[in-house]
Design a protein around this motif. Structure first.
Motif, PDB file in Angstrom:
ATOM      1  N   PRO A   1       0.779  -1.324   0.045  1.00 52.33           N
ATOM      2  CA  PRO A   1       0.070   0.176  -0.018  1.00 52.33           C
ATOM      3  C   PRO A   1       0.830   1.474   0.004  1.00 52.33           C
ATOM      4  CG  PRO A   1      -1.075  -1.648   1.469  1.00 52.33           C
ATOM      5  CD  PRO A   1       0.240  -2.267   1.233  1.00 52.33           C
ATOM      6  N   ILE A   2       2.149   1.156   0.544  1.00 54.20           N
ATOM      7  CA  ILE A   2       2.873   2.385   0.488  1.00 54.20           C
ATOM      8  C   ILE A   2       4.008   2.493  -0.674  1.00 54.20           C
ATOM      9  CG2 ILE A   2       2.448   2.883   3.088  1.00 54.20           C
ATOM     10  CD1 ILE A   2       5.534   1.981   3.527  1.00 54.20           C
ATOM     11  N   GLY A   3       3.853   1.243  -1.239  1.00 52.70           N
ATOM     12  CA  GLY A   3       5.050   1.288  -2.486  1.00 52.70           C
ATOM     13  C   GLY A   3       6.509   0.993  -2.020  1.00 52.70           C
ATOM     14  N   HIS A   4       6.512   0.261  -0.758  1.00 49.78           N
ATOM     15  CA  HIS A   4       7.736  -0.072  -0.302  1.00 49.78           C
ATOM     16  C   HIS A   4       8.374  -1.275  -1.059  1.00 49.78           C
ATOM     17  CE1 HIS A   4      11.184  -0.626   2.455  1.00 49.78           C
ATOM     18  NE2 HIS A   4      10.837  -1.517   2.728  1.00 49.78           N
ATOM     19  N   THR A   5       9.439  -1.096  -1.532  1.00 49.15           N
ATOM     20  CA  THR A   5      10.087  -2.277  -2.258  1.00 49.15           C
ATOM     21  C   THR A   5      11.055  -2.883  -1.271  1.00 49.15           C
ATOM     22  OG1 THR A   5      11.424  -1.023  -3.644  1.00 49.15           O
ATOM     23  CG2 THR A   5       9.404  -1.766  -4.599  1.00 49.15           C
ATOM     24  N   PHE A   6      11.531  -4.209  -1.303  1.00 48.93           N
ATOM     25  CA  PHE A   6      12.346  -4.708  -0.492  1.00 48.93           C
ATOM     26  C   PHE A   6      12.987  -6.069  -1.460  1.00 48.93           C
ATOM     27  CE2 PHE A   6       8.247  -6.526   0.357  1.00 48.93           C
ATOM     28  CZ  PHE A   6       8.501  -7.888   0.502  1.00 48.93           C
ATOM     29  N   THR A   7      14.105  -6.366  -1.019  1.00 48.72           N
ATOM     30  CA  THR A   7      14.776  -7.508  -1.658  1.00 48.72           C
ATOM     31  C   THR A   7      14.844  -8.863  -0.552  1.00 48.72           C
ATOM     32  OG1 THR A   7      17.220  -7.079  -0.685  1.00 48.72           O
ATOM     33  CG2 THR A   7      16.355  -6.074  -2.722  1.00 48.72           C
TER      34      THR A   7
ATOM     35  N   HIS B   1      19.024  -5.024   0.235  1.00 46.20           N
ATOM     36  CA  HIS B   1      20.312  -5.367   0.774  1.00 46.20           C
ATOM     37  C   HIS B   1      21.152  -4.582  -0.132  1.00 46.20           C
ATOM     38  CE1 HIS B   1      24.000  -6.902   1.657  1.00 46.20           C
ATOM     39  NE2 HIS B   1      23.580  -7.892   2.814  1.00 46.20           N
ATOM     40  N   ARG B   2      22.100  -3.784   0.373  1.00 46.91           N
ATOM     41  CA  ARG B   2      22.845  -2.931  -0.515  1.00 46.91           C
ATOM     42  C   ARG B   2      23.605  -3.642  -1.685  1.00 46.91           C
ATOM     43  NH1 ARG B   2      27.443  -0.770   3.008  1.00 46.91           N
ATOM     44  NH2 ARG B   2      28.236  -3.003   2.349  1.00 46.91           N
ATOM     45  N   GLU B   3      24.250  -4.936  -1.451  1.00 50.03           N
ATOM     46  CA  GLU B   3      24.821  -5.692  -2.313  1.00 50.03           C
ATOM     47  C   GLU B   3      23.939  -6.245  -3.522  1.00 50.03           C
ATOM     48  OE1 GLU B   3      27.920  -5.559  -2.536  1.00 50.03           O
ATOM     49  OE2 GLU B   3      28.310  -4.564  -0.819  1.00 50.03           O
ATOM     50  N   ILE B   4      22.923  -6.459  -3.127  1.00 50.20           N
ATOM     51  CA  ILE B   4      21.858  -6.981  -3.995  1.00 50.20           C
ATOM     52  C   ILE B   4      21.399  -5.920  -5.034  1.00 50.20           C
ATOM     53  CG2 ILE B   4      19.507  -8.040  -4.491  1.00 50.20           C
ATOM     54  CD1 ILE B   4      19.841  -9.491  -1.549  1.00 50.20           C
ATOM     55  N   ILE B   5      21.111  -4.940  -4.357  1.00 50.78           N
ATOM     56  CA  ILE B   5      20.552  -3.642  -5.120  1.00 50.78           C
ATOM     57  C   ILE B   5      21.918  -3.372  -6.258  1.00 50.78           C
ATOM     58  CG2 ILE B   5      20.259  -0.998  -5.195  1.00 50.78           C
ATOM     59  CD1 ILE B   5      18.015  -3.024  -4.200  1.00 50.78           C
ATOM     60  N   ARG B   6      23.274  -3.285  -5.551  1.00 51.80           N
ATOM     61  CA  ARG B   6      24.408  -3.063  -6.501  1.00 51.80           C
ATOM     62  C   ARG B   6      24.299  -4.183  -7.913  1.00 51.80           C
ATOM     63  NH1 ARG B   6      29.140  -1.927  -2.208  1.00 51.80           N
ATOM     64  NH2 ARG B   6      28.587   0.293  -1.759  1.00 51.80           N
ATOM     65  N   ALA B   7      24.118  -5.525  -7.552  1.00 55.40           N
ATOM     66  CA  ALA B   7      24.269  -6.355  -8.466  1.00 55.40           C
ATOM     67  C   ALA B   7      23.239  -6.126  -9.471  1.00 55.40           C
ATOM     68  CB  ALA B   7      23.901  -7.797  -7.722  1.00 55.40           C
ATOM     69  N   ARG B   8      21.830  -5.913  -8.873  1.00 58.44           N
ATOM     70  CA  ARG B   8      20.777  -5.677  -9.820  1.00 58.44           C
ATOM     71  C   ARG B   8      21.211  -4.368 -10.976  1.00 58.44           C
ATOM     72  NH1 ARG B   8      15.341  -6.271  -6.170  1.00 58.44           N
ATOM     73  NH2 ARG B   8      15.459  -8.690  -6.126  1.00 58.44           N
ATOM     74  N   GLN B   9      21.633  -3.436 -10.146  1.00 62.76           N
ATOM     75  CA  GLN B   9      21.950  -2.136 -11.031  1.00 62.76           C
ATOM     76  C   GLN B   9      23.108  -2.398 -12.228  1.00 62.76           C
ATOM     77  OE1 GLN B   9      23.243   0.445  -8.064  1.00 62.76           O
ATOM     78  NE2 GLN B   9      20.863   1.372  -7.723  1.00 62.76           N
ATOM     79  N   LYS B  10      24.115  -3.282 -11.870  1.00 66.61           N
ATOM     80  CA  LYS B  10      25.145  -3.743 -12.748  1.00 66.61           C
ATOM     81  C   LYS B  10      24.367  -4.582 -14.017  1.00 66.61           C
ATOM     82  CE  LYS B  10      29.066  -3.719  -9.632  1.00 66.61           C
ATOM     83  NZ  LYS B  10      30.214  -4.346  -8.804  1.00 66.61           N
ATOM     84  N   GLU B  11      23.369  -5.329 -13.496  1.00 67.44           N
ATOM     85  CA  GLU B  11      22.919  -6.092 -14.501  1.00 67.44           C
ATOM     86  C   GLU B  11      21.941  -5.552 -15.429  1.00 67.44           C
ATOM     87  OE1 GLU B  11      19.670 -10.073 -14.618  1.00 67.44           O
ATOM     88  OE2 GLU B  11      20.180  -9.220 -12.830  1.00 67.44           O
ATOM     89  N   LEU B  12      21.449  -4.414 -14.849  1.00 65.41           N
ATOM     90  CA  LEU B  12      20.676  -3.584 -15.893  1.00 65.41           C
ATOM     91  C   LEU B  12      21.724  -2.763 -16.842  1.00 65.41           C
ATOM     92  CD1 LEU B  12      17.913  -2.230 -13.633  1.00 65.41           C
ATOM     93  CD2 LEU B  12      17.681  -3.727 -15.213  1.00 65.41           C
ATOM     94  N   GLU B  13      22.840  -2.174 -16.309  1.00 65.86           N
ATOM     95  CA  GLU B  13      23.832  -1.368 -16.999  1.00 65.86           C
ATOM     96  C   GLU B  13      24.103  -2.354 -18.014  1.00 65.86           C
ATOM     97  OE1 GLU B  13      26.531  -0.286 -14.214  1.00 65.86           O
ATOM     98  OE2 GLU B  13      25.249   1.233 -13.276  1.00 65.86           O
ATOM     99  N   SER B  14      24.575  -3.635 -17.990  1.00 67.67           N
ATOM    100  CA  SER B  14      25.114  -4.590 -18.834  1.00 67.67           C
ATOM    101  C   SER B  14      24.076  -4.902 -19.790  1.00 67.67           C
ATOM    102  CB  SER B  14      25.723  -5.996 -18.224  1.00 67.67           C
ATOM    103  OG  SER B  14      26.575  -5.572 -16.977  1.00 67.67           O
ATOM    104  N   ARG B  15      22.765  -5.033 -19.621  1.00 66.73           N
ATOM    105  CA  ARG B  15      21.827  -5.059 -20.556  1.00 66.73           C
ATOM    106  C   ARG B  15      21.628  -4.163 -21.503  1.00 66.73           C
ATOM    107  NH1 ARG B  15      16.829  -8.138 -17.010  1.00 66.73           N
ATOM    108  NH2 ARG B  15      18.018  -9.847 -16.534  1.00 66.73           N
ATOM    109  N   ALA B  16      21.793  -2.886 -20.897  1.00 68.43           N
ATOM    110  CA  ALA B  16      21.598  -1.532 -21.750  1.00 68.43           C
ATOM    111  C   ALA B  16      22.792  -1.359 -22.619  1.00 68.43           C
ATOM    112  CB  ALA B  16      21.647  -0.352 -20.705  1.00 68.43           C
ATOM    113  N   ILE B  17      23.973  -1.931 -22.341  1.00 63.39           N
ATOM    114  CA  ILE B  17      25.270  -1.819 -23.301  1.00 63.39           C
ATOM    115  C   ILE B  17      24.931  -2.847 -24.177  1.00 63.39           C
ATOM    116  CG2 ILE B  17      27.818  -2.422 -23.260  1.00 63.39           C
ATOM    117  CD1 ILE B  17      28.088  -1.260 -20.289  1.00 63.39           C
TER     118      ILE B  17
END
Length: 202
Positions: free
Chosen positions: A97-103, A179-195
């Motif tokens: 209901p508040i749009g809070h996302t979590f890993t 988790h900070r490291e999970i977020i970082r891993a997801r961001q790297k994956e998105l960046e790799s896909r964009a490239i």
């Protein structure tokens, strides 16, 4: 929702009280948890440096392994899929209901911790407690933030928090966080896909 500020200040709210959750929403989970034994954590171990005593706690959902530096479904989620599903039901009941996302979801049983900030987290967390207990109140920056059936939203990376040491009974806490490291891993994956997509378009 109620934003809690110290009296006569114009600072950002220390925490936000979300709508309370009826006790019956936790009844099934409480019964399920009382039939298993949560892992025993040593005091001052890796990732739990502010817990001075042995305690029971574990991760559900996605987990980051500190020593292996790997991300996968937590051991407890694999071992107890029905409990995992019930935890996630409660998580989405509170957080959607508040749009809070979590890993991930971290569970504590009858734990108290010293004042600390969550170095491994990314952004806000939501915490809620349930069970048959008194005491062990959550404190956020010296403010009483009782989380019993009362989800609380705050930034554990910026707000110092701890528990009072007067627990009696059985208390469970659920922490819905990223988790900070999970977020970082997801961001790297998105960046790799964009490239890769950009290369394919050339």
């Amino acid at each position: 929702m109620i934003n809690y500020r110290m009296p006569d200040t114009k600072t950002e709210p220390k925490f936000t009280l979300l709508p309370p959750v009826p006790a019956e929403e936790f009844a099934k989970l409480f019964d399920m948890l009382e039939k298993i034994t949560l892992p025993l954590k040593a005091p001052n171990c890796l990732g739990r440096s502010k817990f001075a005593e042995r305690h029971r706690a574990c991760a559900w959902g996605e987990a980051f392994h500190f020593t292996k530096r790997k991300i996968n479904l937590s051991r407890m989620s694999k071992k107890h899929p029905l409990i995992h599903d019930e935890i996630m039901r409660i998580a989405h009941l509170i957080c959607d209901p508040i749009g809070h996302t979590f890993t991930s979801v971290y569970m504590n049983r009858n734990n108290t911790c010293d004042p600390h900030r969550d170095r491994s987290n990314h952004g806000d967390l939501v915490i809620v407690s349930f069970g048959a207990y008194t005491g062990c109140t959550l404190m956020i920056e010296d403010v009483n933030a009782n989380a019993y059936l009362q989800p609380i939203l705050f930034d554990g990376t910026k707000q110092t928090h701890w528990n009072t040491r007067d627990l009696t009974g059985i208390k469970f806490s659920l922490v819905f966080y990223s988790h900070r490291e999970i977020i970082r891993a997801r961001q790297k994956e998105l960046e790799s896909r964009a490239i890769i997509n950009n290369v394919e378009l050339l």
